[in-house]
Write a protein that holds these residues in place. Structure first.
Motif, PDB file in Angstrom:
ATOM      1  N   ALA A 190       0.832  -1.204   0.000  1.00  0.00           N
ATOM      2  CA  ALA A 190       0.000   0.000   0.000  1.00  0.00           C
ATOM      3  C   ALA A 190       0.867   1.255   0.000  1.00  0.00           C
ATOM      4  O   ALA A 190       0.576   2.216  -0.722  1.00  0.00           O
ATOM      5  CB  ALA A 190      -0.942   0.003   1.200  1.00  0.00           C
ATOM      6  N   THR A 191       1.917   1.259   0.799  1.00  0.00           N
ATOM      7  CA  THR A 191       2.812   2.419   0.855  1.00  0.00           C
ATOM      8  C   THR A 191       3.446   2.676  -0.511  1.00  0.00           C
ATOM      9  O   THR A 191       3.450   3.802  -1.006  1.00  0.00           O
ATOM     10  CB  THR A 191       3.903   2.210   1.915  1.00  0.00           C
ATOM     11  N   GLU A 248      -1.804   4.112 -12.062  1.00  0.00           N
ATOM     12  CA  GLU A 248      -2.721   3.004 -11.755  1.00  0.00           C
ATOM     13  C   GLU A 248      -2.350   2.203 -10.514  1.00  0.00           C
ATOM     14  O   GLU A 248      -3.112   1.335 -10.085  1.00  0.00           O
ATOM     15  CB  GLU A 248      -2.817   2.065 -12.958  1.00  0.00           C
ATOM     16  N   ALA A 249      -1.200   2.447  -9.901  1.00  0.00           N
ATOM     17  CA  ALA A 249      -0.757   1.637  -8.754  1.00  0.00           C
ATOM     18  C   ALA A 249      -1.747   1.708  -7.589  1.00  0.00           C
ATOM     19  O   ALA A 249      -2.173   0.675  -7.064  1.00  0.00           O
ATOM     20  CB  ALA A 249       0.638   2.070  -8.306  1.00  0.00           C
ATOM     21  N   TRP A 250      -2.122   2.904  -7.168  1.00  0.00           N
ATOM     22  CA  TRP A 250      -3.026   3.062  -6.027  1.00  0.00           C
ATOM     23  C   TRP A 250      -4.446   2.606  -6.357  1.00  0.00           C
ATOM     24  O   TRP A 250      -5.038   1.838  -5.595  1.00  0.00           O
ATOM     25  CB  TRP A 250      -2.997   4.499  -5.525  1.00  0.00           C
ATOM     26  N   PRO A 251      -5.018   3.021  -7.490  1.00  0.00           N
ATOM     27  CA  PRO A 251      -6.358   2.525  -7.825  1.00  0.00           C
ATOM     28  C   PRO A 251      -6.411   1.001  -7.951  1.00  0.00           C
ATOM     29  O   PRO A 251      -7.391   0.372  -7.549  1.00  0.00           O
ATOM     30  CB  PRO A 251      -6.673   3.193  -9.163  1.00  0.00           C
ATOM     31  N   THR A 252      -5.356   0.401  -8.470  1.00  0.00           N
ATOM     32  CA  THR A 252      -5.315  -1.063  -8.599  1.00  0.00           C
ATOM     33  C   THR A 252      -5.313  -1.721  -7.230  1.00  0.00           C
ATOM     34  O   THR A 252      -6.039  -2.695  -6.989  1.00  0.00           O
ATOM     35  CB  THR A 252      -4.089  -1.500  -9.419  1.00  0.00           C
ATOM     36  N   ARG A 291      -6.459  -0.454  -4.447  1.00  0.00           N
ATOM     37  CA  ARG A 291      -7.789  -0.230  -3.851  1.00  0.00           C
ATOM     38  C   ARG A 291      -8.798  -1.242  -4.376  1.00  0.00           C
ATOM     39  O   ARG A 291      -9.566  -1.820  -3.615  1.00  0.00           O
ATOM     40  CB  ARG A 291      -8.265   1.197  -4.127  1.00  0.00           C
ATOM     41  N   ARG A 292      -8.793  -1.461  -5.683  1.00  0.00           N
ATOM     42  CA  ARG A 292      -9.714  -2.443  -6.270  1.00  0.00           C
ATOM     43  C   ARG A 292      -9.413  -3.847  -5.757  1.00  0.00           C
ATOM     44  O   ARG A 292     -10.328  -4.614  -5.458  1.00  0.00           O
ATOM     45  CB  ARG A 292      -9.618  -2.421  -7.801  1.00  0.00           C
ATOM     46  N   THR A 293      -8.151  -4.189  -5.648  1.00  0.00           N
ATOM     47  CA  THR A 293      -7.765  -5.519  -5.182  1.00  0.00           C
ATOM     48  C   THR A 293      -8.267  -5.754  -3.760  1.00  0.00           C
ATOM     49  O   THR A 293      -8.855  -6.801  -3.476  1.00  0.00           O
ATOM     50  CB  THR A 293      -6.232  -5.688  -5.235  1.00  0.00           C
ATOM     51  N   ASP A 340     -11.311 -12.649   1.275  1.00  0.00           N
ATOM     52  CA  ASP A 340     -11.109 -12.493   2.716  1.00  0.00           C
ATOM     53  C   ASP A 340     -10.052 -11.405   2.923  1.00  0.00           C
ATOM     54  O   ASP A 340      -8.886 -11.703   3.185  1.00  0.00           O
ATOM     55  CB  ASP A 340     -10.657 -13.827   3.328  1.00  0.00           C
ATOM     56  N   PRO A 341     -10.450 -10.133   2.812  1.00  0.00           N
ATOM     57  CA  PRO A 341      -9.471  -9.051   2.823  1.00  0.00           C
ATOM     58  C   PRO A 341      -8.797  -8.884   4.179  1.00  0.00           C
ATOM     59  O   PRO A 341      -9.388  -9.146   5.226  1.00  0.00           O
ATOM     60  CB  PRO A 341     -10.305  -7.818   2.484  1.00  0.00           C
ATOM     61  N   LEU A 342      -7.538  -8.446   4.151  1.00  0.00           N
ATOM     62  CA  LEU A 342      -6.798  -8.129   5.370  1.00  0.00           C
ATOM     63  C   LEU A 342      -7.105  -6.721   5.846  1.00  0.00           C
ATOM     64  O   LEU A 342      -6.771  -6.363   6.960  1.00  0.00           O
ATOM     65  CB  LEU A 342      -5.307  -8.285   5.134  1.00  0.00           C
ATOM     66  N   GLY A 343      -7.728  -5.937   4.977  1.00  0.00           N
ATOM     67  CA  GLY A 343      -8.032  -4.561   5.341  1.00  0.00           C
ATOM     68  C   GLY A 343      -8.897  -3.903   4.303  1.00  0.00           C
ATOM     69  O   GLY A 343      -9.372  -4.543   3.371  1.00  0.00           O
TER      70      GLY A 343
END
Length: 91
Positions: A55-56, A69-73, A75-77, A83-86
């Motif tokens: 994320a950082t 596209e790094a941050w939007p990708t 976020r979508r992931t 079972d998301p970790l966050g």
């Protein structure tokens, strides 16, 4: 006395903060984040440490104009994984 909600004050109250990463079940100190050789931790989850690292890097790459596209990708992931970790909140 306030509970853990005070951790989000910087995001909620700051006019400049745009995104907040919340890790589910995480402790306050994730090992390896303070420095590459720092082993102090209250959270032993390598998966959560990896999410913070990813994320950082994604946020910085997008903010610095290196990869739009790094941050939007990321976020979508996080939003679509089973079972998301966050989660990431944005305003």
């Amino acid at each position: 006395m306030r509970g853990p909600d005070w951790f989000t004050d910087g995001y909620r109250l700051s006019p400049g903060a745009t995104d907040l990463l919340t890790l589910f079940g995480a402790e306050h100190g994730l090992g390896g984040i303070q420095g590459s050789f720092d082993t102090r931790t209250t959270d032993e989850s390598p998966e959560r440490v990896a999410v913070v690292q990813q994320a950082t890097l994604a946020y910085l790459r997008t903010s610095l104009g290196l990869d739009d596209e790094a941050w939007p990708t990321l976020r979508r992931t996080l939003a679509t994984v089973g079972d998301p970790l966050g989660r990431i909140d944005s305003k």
